[in-house]
Design a protein around this motif. Structure first.
Motif, short mmCIF file in Angstrom:
data_model
loop_
_atom_site.label_atom_id
_atom_site.label_comp_id
_atom_site.label_asym_id
_atom_site.label_seq_id
_atom_site.Cartn_x
_atom_site.Cartn_y
_atom_site.Cartn_z
N GLU A 168 -16.70 -35.15 41.30
CA GLU A 168 -16.30 -36.04 40.18
C GLU A 168 -16.52 -37.52 40.53
O GLU A 168 -16.06 -37.92 41.61
CB GLU A 168 -14.82 -35.62 39.80
CG GLU A 168 -14.32 -36.48 38.55
CD GLU A 168 -12.87 -36.33 38.32
OE1 GLU A 168 -12.51 -36.45 37.18
OE2 GLU A 168 -12.18 -35.78 39.26
N ARG A 176 -12.25 -49.73 37.97
CA ARG A 176 -11.80 -48.72 37.25
C ARG A 176 -11.19 -49.63 35.88
O ARG A 176 -11.38 -49.19 34.69
CB ARG A 176 -10.83 -47.75 37.45
CG ARG A 176 -10.68 -46.67 36.16
CD ARG A 176 -11.56 -45.85 35.93
NE ARG A 176 -11.39 -44.85 34.86
CZ ARG A 176 -11.58 -45.07 33.76
NH1 ARG A 176 -11.98 -46.19 33.13
NH2 ARG A 176 -11.15 -44.32 32.78
N GLN A 180 -12.24 -49.58 29.49
CA GLN A 180 -10.93 -48.65 28.54
C GLN A 180 -11.26 -47.22 28.64
O GLN A 180 -10.27 -46.51 28.83
CB GLN A 180 -11.04 -49.35 27.22
CG GLN A 180 -10.55 -50.79 27.26
CD GLN A 180 -10.28 -51.30 25.71
OE1 GLN A 180 -10.99 -50.54 24.83
NE2 GLN A 180 -9.70 -52.34 25.45
N GLY A 181 -12.57 -46.93 28.66
CA GLY A 181 -13.12 -45.56 28.38
C GLY A 181 -13.35 -45.18 29.89
O GLY A 181 -13.40 -45.65 30.89
N PRO A 182 -14.47 -43.94 29.58
CA PRO A 182 -14.85 -43.67 31.20
C PRO A 182 -16.10 -44.64 31.64
O PRO A 182 -16.50 -45.30 30.79
CB PRO A 182 -15.64 -42.25 30.54
CG PRO A 182 -14.82 -41.83 29.58
CD PRO A 182 -14.60 -43.07 28.88
N VAL A 183 -16.11 -44.72 32.98
CA VAL A 183 -17.13 -45.65 33.57
C VAL A 183 -18.35 -45.17 33.27
O VAL A 183 -18.87 -44.11 33.65
CB VAL A 183 -16.63 -45.83 34.79
CG1 VAL A 183 -17.63 -46.98 35.71
CG2 VAL A 183 -15.19 -46.16 35.22
N PRO A 257 -10.25 -41.51 39.47
CA PRO A 257 -11.43 -40.77 38.84
C PRO A 257 -11.71 -41.72 37.90
O PRO A 257 -11.23 -42.52 37.19
CB PRO A 257 -10.50 -39.66 37.91
CG PRO A 257 -9.46 -39.23 38.78
CD PRO A 257 -8.97 -40.59 39.28
N ALA A 258 -13.10 -41.72 37.48
CA ALA A 258 -13.97 -42.45 36.58
C ALA A 258 -13.64 -42.38 35.25
O ALA A 258 -14.46 -42.90 34.35
CB ALA A 258 -15.42 -42.79 37.17
N GLY A 259 -13.30 -41.12 34.92
CA GLY A 259 -13.08 -40.51 33.65
C GLY A 259 -14.08 -39.57 33.02
O GLY A 259 -14.36 -39.57 31.76
N LEU A 260 -15.09 -39.26 33.78
CA LEU A 260 -16.16 -38.59 33.63
C LEU A 260 -16.00 -36.94 33.93
O LEU A 260 -15.04 -36.77 34.85
CB LEU A 260 -17.45 -38.97 34.41
CG LEU A 260 -17.89 -40.47 34.06
CD1 LEU A 260 -18.69 -40.95 35.44
CD2 LEU A 260 -18.56 -40.52 32.68
N SER A 261 -16.79 -36.47 33.40
CA SER A 261 -16.78 -34.74 33.77
C SER A 261 -16.86 -34.40 35.01
O SER A 261 -17.58 -35.09 36.13
CB SER A 261 -17.80 -34.07 32.81
OG SER A 261 -17.72 -34.34 31.71
#
Length: 306
Positions: A168, A176, A180-183, A257-261
């Motif tokens: 991940e 980060r 605001q959302g995933p990087v 976490p960067a907010g990605l899958s």
């Protein structure tokens, strides 16, 4: 060997020149004359057929090929010395010592933090750790067992599955907070780890595996996972976090976490033991890893997945 390898004395003389910065310093280190060192360097260049020193500069500086030869020589001699130390220790303390081989990243972030718990359970045992640039270290003489990442279909030892892996993207909190959302991978510097192993998950592998656009070019490349992790901790970019290795840094908040899958590779971590001549310490360490560490790792994985 079929390949024409230069004499070791020529390689060590040149490595000393690069390490000390001059022919004069190398001569003093090796306790020989300066002409002897200069002659060794020229013989090595003639043997290889490539210039190793740029003699147009004052003082002469190593060429790119020279740096590569010196680095390979130093690394090889260090590995030989480490192996000899391991063999001596194994010979004298076979019943109480175990030598495990693993990659630099696994040793630094996964194995070493767990050894304290092992020593509490087995105070009379001693664990020697030999690191490797590869994720599939060999069971050479002096190595009792290896922690490997891959398909698990190896025939050189007894293979025990330890745990599956999840990859991940992670980064420093300072990076980060800029999003605001995933990087977006295209908006930051991607940190790459160079590896020739097909099992290693690269950024293109991750992006394709999670259905995201592949980012071409850019970013920084490193020769091992520890270097890339340090760059991520310092906020230089976003890296692929292998949860078995960077999971502890995420738990402490040093990386986030960067907010990605997350991506689940088909390969996994395994413990590989020699088929014969396993001492009591080796058996104790192998049993402890498979029975004590694996459940803890699985619990940690479940918590992260929730």
């Amino acid at each position: 060997m079929d390949r024409d390898v230069p004499p070791l004395r020529l390689l060590t003389a040149f490595a000393s020149v690069v390490r000390t910065g001059s022919v004069q310093a190398a001569a003093a280190e090796l306790n020989v004359t300066q002409p002897a060192i200069s002659q060794s360097v020229r013989k090595l260049e003639a043997h290889i057929g490539v210039a190793l020193l740029d003699r147009g500069s004052r003082p002469a500086r190593p060429t790119e090929a020279g740096y590569a030869v010196a680095a390979a020589t130093t690394e090889s001699l260090t590995r030989i010395a480490d192996l000899l130390d391991t063999l001596r220790q194994s010979e004298s303390r076979d019943s109480v010592a175990v030598t495990v081989a693993c990659s630099v990243g696994v040793a630094t972030y996964w194995l070493m933090p767990r050894l304290t718990a092992f020593y509490r359970a087995h105070p009379d045992c001693l664990v020697n750790v030999v690191t490797s640039q590869t994720g599939v270290p060999a069971l050479v003489d002096g190595i009792d067992l290896a922690i490997r990442y891959g398909h698990g279909r190896w025939s050189d030892g007894l293979v025990r599955h330890l745990f599956d892996e999840r990859v991940e993207p992670v980064c420093a909190p300072s990076l980060r907070v800029r999003f605001q959302g995933p990087v977006p991978p295209s908006a930051v510097s991607l940190l790459h780890v160079r590896s020739s192993e097909p099992s290693w998950v690269t950024w293109p592998d991750y992006l394709i595996g999670t259905g995201q656009p592949v980012v071409r070019g850019g970013g920084q490349s490193f020769t091992n996972y520890v270097q890339a992790t340090q760059a991520a901790l310092e906020g230089h970019g976003m890296m692929l976090g292998w949860r078995s290795i960077t999971g502890a840094l995420v738990e402490t908040g040093e990386l986030v976490p960067a907010g990605l899958s997350a991506f689940a590779p088909s390969d996994a971590f395994h413990l590989v033991l020699r088929r014969k001549r396993r001492g009591a310490a080796t058996e104790a360490f192998a049993a402890w890893l498979t029975e004590a560490v694996r459940p803890r790792a699985a619990v940690a994985m479940d918590k992260v997945a929730e």
